[in-house]
Design a protein around this motif. Sequence first.
Motif, short mmCIF file in Angstrom:
data_model
loop_
_atom_site.label_atom_id
_atom_site.label_comp_id
_atom_site.label_asym_id
_atom_site.label_seq_id
_atom_site.Cartn_x
_atom_site.Cartn_y
_atom_site.Cartn_z
N PRO A 200 0.81 -1.02 0.12
CA PRO A 200 -0.06 -0.23 0.12
C PRO A 200 0.96 1.27 0.04
O PRO A 200 1.88 1.30 0.49
CB PRO A 200 -0.68 -0.25 1.10
CG PRO A 200 -0.84 -1.59 1.51
CD PRO A 200 0.50 -2.02 0.95
N ALA A 201 0.50 2.30 -0.81
CA ALA A 201 1.47 3.32 -1.03
C ALA A 201 0.70 4.62 -0.55
O ALA A 201 1.10 5.59 -1.10
CB ALA A 201 1.70 3.40 -2.55
N GLY A 202 -0.12 4.64 0.37
CA GLY A 202 -1.03 5.82 1.02
C GLY A 202 -2.29 6.01 0.14
O GLY A 202 -2.73 5.31 -0.40
N ASP A 203 -2.76 7.54 0.14
CA ASP A 203 -3.82 7.59 -0.39
C ASP A 203 -3.21 8.25 -1.81
O ASP A 203 -2.97 9.25 -2.22
CB ASP A 203 -4.47 9.02 0.15
CG ASP A 203 -5.93 8.90 -0.42
OD1 ASP A 203 -6.64 9.57 0.27
OD2 ASP A 203 -6.11 8.91 -1.37
N TRP A 204 -3.41 7.20 -2.76
CA TRP A 204 -3.05 7.50 -4.45
C TRP A 204 -3.75 8.63 -5.08
O TRP A 204 -3.09 9.28 -5.69
CB TRP A 204 -3.18 6.03 -5.08
CG TRP A 204 -2.54 6.18 -6.27
CD1 TRP A 204 -2.97 6.45 -7.81
CD2 TRP A 204 -1.08 5.49 -6.67
NE1 TRP A 204 -2.14 6.25 -8.59
CE2 TRP A 204 -0.82 5.77 -8.03
CE3 TRP A 204 -0.05 4.90 -5.89
CZ2 TRP A 204 0.41 5.45 -8.70
CZ3 TRP A 204 1.05 4.51 -6.40
CH2 TRP A 204 1.41 4.83 -7.84
N ASP A 205 -4.96 8.66 -4.89
CA ASP A 205 -5.88 9.60 -5.36
C ASP A 205 -5.81 11.12 -4.84
O ASP A 205 -6.13 11.99 -5.52
CB ASP A 205 -7.35 9.04 -5.16
CG ASP A 205 -7.78 7.75 -5.66
OD1 ASP A 205 -8.65 7.29 -5.40
OD2 ASP A 205 -7.23 7.53 -7.04
N GLN A 206 -5.09 10.91 -3.48
CA GLN A 206 -4.84 12.30 -2.90
C GLN A 206 -3.30 12.53 -3.29
O GLN A 206 -2.78 13.73 -2.91
CB GLN A 206 -4.90 12.06 -1.54
CG GLN A 206 -6.50 12.20 -1.19
CD GLN A 206 -7.17 13.35 -1.61
OE1 GLN A 206 -6.87 14.52 -1.56
NE2 GLN A 206 -8.50 13.18 -2.28
N GLY A 207 -2.61 11.83 -4.26
CA GLY A 207 -1.25 12.32 -4.55
C GLY A 207 -0.24 11.46 -4.17
O GLY A 207 1.02 11.57 -4.27
N ALA B 295 1.33 -0.87 8.98
CA ALA B 295 0.10 -1.69 8.72
C ALA B 295 0.15 -1.96 7.25
O ALA B 295 -0.40 -3.16 7.12
CB ALA B 295 -1.05 -0.71 9.34
N GLY B 296 0.21 -1.10 6.44
CA GLY B 296 0.27 -1.50 5.03
C GLY B 296 1.19 -2.75 4.65
O GLY B 296 0.80 -3.60 3.76
N PHE B 297 2.26 -2.60 5.26
CA PHE B 297 3.36 -3.57 4.78
C PHE B 297 2.87 -5.01 5.26
O PHE B 297 3.07 -6.12 4.61
CB PHE B 297 4.90 -3.41 5.20
CG PHE B 297 5.72 -4.22 4.47
CD1 PHE B 297 6.48 -5.27 5.34
CD2 PHE B 297 6.15 -4.23 3.29
CE1 PHE B 297 7.02 -6.36 4.68
CE2 PHE B 297 7.09 -4.92 2.51
CZ PHE B 297 7.52 -6.05 3.47
N ASN B 298 2.24 -4.89 6.43
CA ASN B 298 1.72 -6.39 6.98
C ASN B 298 0.44 -6.79 6.27
O ASN B 298 0.55 -8.05 5.85
CB ASN B 298 1.21 -5.90 8.58
CG ASN B 298 2.14 -6.45 9.58
OD1 ASN B 298 2.88 -7.23 9.68
ND2 ASN B 298 2.56 -5.24 10.23
#
Length: 277
Positions: free
Chosen positions: A62-69, A85-88
């Motif tokens: 997961p790379a954060g909020d993609w739609d927000q940039g 949390a995303g990497f888990n």
Amino acid sequence: MLKFAANLSFLYNDADFLDRFSAASRDEFHAVEYLFPYPWDARDIAARLNDNGLEQVLFNAPAGDWDQGDRGIACIPGRELEFRAGFNKALEYAQALDCRRVHVMAGICPPGIDAAQMRATYEANVAWAAELAAPIGREVLIEPINHRDMPGYFLNTQTQAHDIVQTVGAMNLKVQMDLYHCQITEGDLSTAISRWIATGRVGHFQIASVPSRNEPTTGEINDNYIFDLIASESQQHGWEGWIGCEYRPKLGAEAGATSRGLTWLRTLRSHSTYPVI
Ligand SMILES: O=C(O)C(=O)[C@H](O)CO
Ligand SMILES: [Mg+2]
């Protein structure tokens, strides 16, 4: 031998995502990659992989909020808990899909944060991720990305990426060498490929034409020369990775656009002096 993986985030855009697996299999791909599996149940993706005899070779954490940039958050101080949390979650999918490689995107440099602090944050995050991934046989990849496509992206050159790999020191931390980005940022692809593959720290290649990011052999790169070089260097150094086809078909989202654009691969499969899958 050269092994090509279909990037299902870029290819087969005339089909829904879950239908792209069978399309790739019909074009005789043996493996796939894509950006993010998270909108779909891992069991549904695993079924497509199994039904079509495909290996999952890479996807992104997961790379954060993609739609927000956001284009990754690993370099951004203060977002470490979100990163972890995303990497888990990425590791859960990696195990469900039997995927060996997870690409951790660095992020766009926020204004007002100094480079040293971003690098320290990035190194700490990828070191933590590599340590978590190692016991379950997963690799963490980091990818230099050109600043035309992603202005301000933290990781930009091959040397920068390999310096971070050496500093962190984890053997399962490797570089995703996207030759599209490398050509735009640095050029000199042949020397770069030979230099970096010899380190044993290139975990994956990706290809696309430059400047249009379409099919190989349609831009300024002499792709067939590059493929021959990767094949010979791979044999010399025992490199057994994959080359991701991360390009947009020239024919766009027309029905059959991807398949009609695969002449370069069919020609390579039939004419190369080395095995190509
Ligand atoms: O941008 C690229 O080349 C990548 O491979 C990232 O994973 C997706 O943006
Ligand atoms: Mg790439």
